[in-house]
Scaffold this motif. Structure first.
Motif, PDB file in Angstrom:
ATOM      1  N   ALA B  20       0.883  -1.081  -0.063  1.00  0.00           N
ATOM      2  CA  ALA B  20      -0.189   0.110  -0.272  1.00  0.00           C
ATOM      3  C   ALA B  20       1.046   1.365  -0.173  1.00  0.00           C
ATOM      4  O   ALA B  20       0.638   2.273  -0.726  1.00  0.00           O
ATOM      5  N   MET B  21       1.970   1.112   0.853  1.00  0.00           N
ATOM      6  CA  MET B  21       2.706   2.244   0.849  1.00  0.00           C
ATOM      7  C   MET B  21       3.667   2.747  -0.521  1.00  0.00           C
ATOM      8  O   MET B  21       3.530   3.796  -0.939  1.00  0.00           O
ATOM      9  N   CYS B  22       3.856   1.586  -1.098  1.00  0.00           N
ATOM     10  CA  CYS B  22       4.593   1.458  -2.521  1.00  0.00           C
ATOM     11  C   CYS B  22       3.448   2.290  -3.400  1.00  0.00           C
ATOM     12  O   CYS B  22       3.799   3.071  -4.560  1.00  0.00           O
ATOM     13  N   PHE B 236       1.935   5.442   9.978  1.00  0.00           N
ATOM     14  CA  PHE B 236       2.219   6.625  10.550  1.00  0.00           C
ATOM     15  C   PHE B 236       2.819   6.621  12.023  1.00  0.00           C
ATOM     16  O   PHE B 236       3.925   7.188  12.480  1.00  0.00           O
ATOM     17  N   GLY B 237       2.090   5.574  12.652  1.00  0.00           N
ATOM     18  CA  GLY B 237       2.686   4.969  14.073  1.00  0.00           C
ATOM     19  C   GLY B 237       3.943   4.315  13.799  1.00  0.00           C
ATOM     20  O   GLY B 237       4.835   4.977  14.798  1.00  0.00           O
ATOM     21  N   LEU B 238       4.292   3.505  12.987  1.00  0.00           N
ATOM     22  CA  LEU B 238       5.557   3.237  12.761  1.00  0.00           C
ATOM     23  C   LEU B 238       6.659   4.277  12.811  1.00  0.00           C
ATOM     24  O   LEU B 238       7.877   4.132  13.166  1.00  0.00           O
ATOM     25  N   ALA B 239       6.289   5.093  11.822  1.00  0.00           N
ATOM     26  CA  ALA B 239       7.434   6.269  11.499  1.00  0.00           C
ATOM     27  C   ALA B 239       7.558   6.906  12.919  1.00  0.00           C
ATOM     28  O   ALA B 239       8.708   7.458  13.164  1.00  0.00           O
ATOM     29  N   GLY B 240       6.545   7.173  13.682  1.00  0.00           N
ATOM     30  CA  GLY B 240       6.542   7.812  15.060  1.00  0.00           C
ATOM     31  C   GLY B 240       7.598   6.947  15.738  1.00  0.00           C
ATOM     32  O   GLY B 240       8.228   7.229  16.673  1.00  0.00           O
ATOM     33  N   GLU B 241       7.400   5.543  15.934  1.00  0.00           N
ATOM     34  CA  GLU B 241       8.251   4.575  16.652  1.00  0.00           C
ATOM     35  C   GLU B 241       9.482   4.845  16.208  1.00  0.00           C
ATOM     36  O   GLU B 241      10.733   4.776  17.122  1.00  0.00           O
ATOM     37  N   ILE B 242      10.063   4.826  14.895  1.00  0.00           N
ATOM     38  CA  ILE B 242      11.295   4.907  14.337  1.00  0.00           C
ATOM     39  C   ILE B 242      11.774   6.257  14.757  1.00  0.00           C
ATOM     40  O   ILE B 242      13.070   6.418  15.379  1.00  0.00           O
ATOM     41  N   GLY B 243      11.205   7.386  14.492  1.00  0.00           N
ATOM     42  CA  GLY B 243      11.410   8.650  14.853  1.00  0.00           C
ATOM     43  C   GLY B 243      11.875   8.589  16.195  1.00  0.00           C
ATOM     44  O   GLY B 243      12.634   9.624  16.863  1.00  0.00           O
ATOM     45  N   ASN B 244      10.994   7.988  17.249  1.00  0.00           N
ATOM     46  CA  ASN B 244      11.231   8.237  18.688  1.00  0.00           C
ATOM     47  C   ASN B 244      12.484   7.591  19.230  1.00  0.00           C
ATOM     48  O   ASN B 244      12.962   8.016  20.331  1.00  0.00           O
ATOM     49  N   LEU B 264      10.464   5.068   5.201  1.00  0.00           N
ATOM     50  CA  LEU B 264      10.066   3.626   5.352  1.00  0.00           C
ATOM     51  C   LEU B 264      10.410   2.792   4.353  1.00  0.00           C
ATOM     52  O   LEU B 264      10.353   2.692   3.251  1.00  0.00           O
ATOM     53  N   ASP B 265      10.946   1.524   4.653  1.00  0.00           N
ATOM     54  CA  ASP B 265      11.445   0.507   3.869  1.00  0.00           C
ATOM     55  C   ASP B 265      10.789  -0.729   4.196  1.00  0.00           C
ATOM     56  O   ASP B 265      10.241  -1.065   4.925  1.00  0.00           O
ATOM     57  N   THR B 270       7.367  -4.612   6.908  1.00  0.00           N
ATOM     58  CA  THR B 270       6.761  -5.862   6.983  1.00  0.00           C
ATOM     59  C   THR B 270       7.165  -6.430   8.287  1.00  0.00           C
ATOM     60  O   THR B 270       6.447  -7.314   8.830  1.00  0.00           O
ATOM     61  N   SER B 271       8.028  -5.956   9.112  1.00  0.00           N
ATOM     62  CA  SER B 271       8.552  -6.711  10.371  1.00  0.00           C
ATOM     63  C   SER B 271       7.973  -5.948  11.527  1.00  0.00           C
ATOM     64  O   SER B 271       7.788  -6.514  12.688  1.00  0.00           O
TER      65      SER B 271
END
Lengths: 278, 278, 278
Positions: B20-22, B236-244, B264-265, B270-271
């Motif tokens: 979906a992101m792609c 968006f939440g995952l980006a927040g986790e990585i950003g945090n 995001l890759d 996926t993981s």
């Protein structure tokens, strides 16, 4: 005036400022902002970083109800227009009716007749605190004949001390003048705050943001707007100092300042707040 | 409800989210936003970071043409006023006429009668997705008698599950409730999304931003708004986790979140996506 | 066209650009902006980082006085509406009356009939500089039949060179086309500027911000708008290059770009500015 820059707050002021900060975090006051378009992002993020709850609500159709929910009202005339001024007046009237504090930021007052007139009309409704830079405060009281150049200060804040005292007496409110040393007065007492770094002036709307922070502090310290305003100015300035330690310019300072405001702890606050009675 | 926080999405959900992101990056959907003044910067930057194309267009004089160019419409009532509500309604009517998806963010609904009425009038025009926090969703269905305090949630999202399902059935749309666990439902199926970090609530307009992201995902996944909304919330939440991971507070989290969203890759997505059918 | 990307400005251009930068910092021109809501924060911060003084003032009640105080006027139609267009026209008329420069950013022109008409009405009032992307410039002159997709460029800037020259001749102004290579022309001479990084397009309102920067440079270089526009584009692009060295994505690039703009020094500017007469 050099002594202003060099004073150190006694630890007592730091302890009080820390208690005030904790109170904002605990109570999370809801601050209704009717403010300029430029400032909305940094103002909301400043309030959130400090533990308060921002709400930008300007429609007259909902002010009667919404201002009643708020703990304080922040009015900022930066990008004023007649319809927004009308909303501001309705909200101010409602805040006064409910005895809620409201804070005025007279951005750019003195630059145009319209702006000055509307600002003075608002001041007639007795704000709890007015915060501006020296040019703005001097423009309000007509103490200055110099023109306001945009929204930046062209007067040293200390030059405006007498104007601030006069305005505080006339408008029966607290007046805060931002500058290298911030001055806060009720017309008699004067507190000086020397936290902050000059680079903060190169970030748009830091003045607007600290006005909103004053609203949050005043909201949870009823009856003590003089001290509450000084605490907000000092803590925002301290966040700027901490933020500046690793900043590379105004944009990283903005990020770091908000991070530091969110993270302020007892040791930093009690040891680094610089407030003094003048 | 603890199980909500602990579930791990099967890898299948992560693979779908990555696809979906792609698709968003490839199609770069044009998202017309009629939104509040506070959110415009972060909303536009969120859409750009995700590969979509934002356009803030609210003049009724150009809506007929512009909404026709857009791939989805994002409506946010945060700083509503009668003239902006009128623009929203015109745009919604046009989107419906052209069978384009439109997404509603009912910011602060329940705080005032005006806001609630206008929100409900909009919902009568059948949004594709409604995304709000628990208080907002509960206010919409009248399931809660508690007042909305500003725009922050005062209810756990899971408490709103029944309200969300009811709203989804009544309004015949997808309803997403943000919280520690985000819930997305069509009235029957429920997806839970547990990506994200609590500190994101200390950044203004992250809710608004994710609503716009939902619009982008829905735009390029016709017929699958339930999954599209869940993917947007999770990413968006995952980006927040990585950003945090390297953030020092809310302001650096905001910067890092947007950087992470842009970067995001496949492996991360996926993981680390946590979506589960509930 | 590869030669455009590879040229190096002679040191002479770098020296001139550095002098122009110093002049902006020294004079701190007051730039009145009537601009879209999305861009206000980054536009104001760009002007401040460069040493200029921003003022967002749109109320017709104060334009007569305020435009007289300003050193240049920046008009941006991004989130246009009839009342803001009216303010723009009043301010433009006042700027023309006082022979102050004004700069136009025709955001999204071509997307709708209303936007195109209003843009062309503004151009009839003879802006000093028009800056847009290739699609926008081509839409203005009707050289393109392609539709503008949101506010992003869908045409290579070099394809618009002929359109830019034609527009410059018709409107008797400077036209700047942003792209991988920025082109600036008065209808006869053409300067190419190849500073900048592609990632800047993933930050909202960088185009708007550089238009405001052009206004600041034009304000302090009367009679030399062609060079002033090229300097502003080159220095903003260089700040982006420097900012990108440590960026992790668009949001950190935005922070770093503004920091770098504030810190630009003689060595960087004279050695890294890439301007060439084409």
């Amino acid at each position: 005036m050099t002594s202003f820059r060099e004073f150190r707050g006694t630890e007592a002021w730091g302890v009080e400022a820390w208690k005030a900060m904790c109170r904002v975090r605990e109570k999370s006051p809801l601050i209704q902002c009717i403010t300029n378009f430029v400032s909305m992002d940094i103002m909301a993020n400043t309030l959130l970083a400090a533990g308060a709850s921002p709400a930008m609500v300007h429609a007259v159709e909902e002010i009667t109800e919404f201002t009643a929910l708020s703990n304080a009202l922040c009015i900022n005339i930066g990008t004023l227009s007649p319809d927004w001024i009308f909303s501001m007046k309705v909200a101010v009237a409602r805040a006064n009716e409910l005895q809620k504090p409201w804070i005025l930021d007279p951005v750019g007052v003195g630059a145009t007749t319209f702006r000055t007139e509307k600002c003075i009309e608002l001041i007639h409704s007795k704000p709890t605190v007015i915060r501006g830079n020296a040019s703005e405060i001097m423009a309000v009281v007509g103490a200055s004949t110099g023109s306001t150049k945009g929204v930046d200060s062209t007067q040293a804040s200390t030059d405006a001390l007498e104007a601030a005292k006069e305005l505080a007496r006339i408008a029966q409110c607290i007046v805060a003048v931002s500058g290298a040393v911030d001055l806060v007065t009720d017309g008699k007492r004067v507190l000086g705050v020397s936290n902050g770094v000059a680079l903060m002036q190169r970030i748009t709307a830091t003045g607007c943001a600290v006005t909103a922070l004053i609203a949050a502090f005043v909201a949870v310290h009823p009856g003590r707007p003089l001290e509450a305003a000084a605490f907000a100015l000092a803590l925002f300035g301290l966040a700027g100092e901490i933020g500046n330690e690793k900043a590379n310019g105004p944009a990283s300072l903005r990020v770091n300042l908000l991070d530091a405001l969110h993270s302020l702890d007892e040791i930093s606050v009690t040891s680094r707040i610089r407030i003094a009675q003048i």
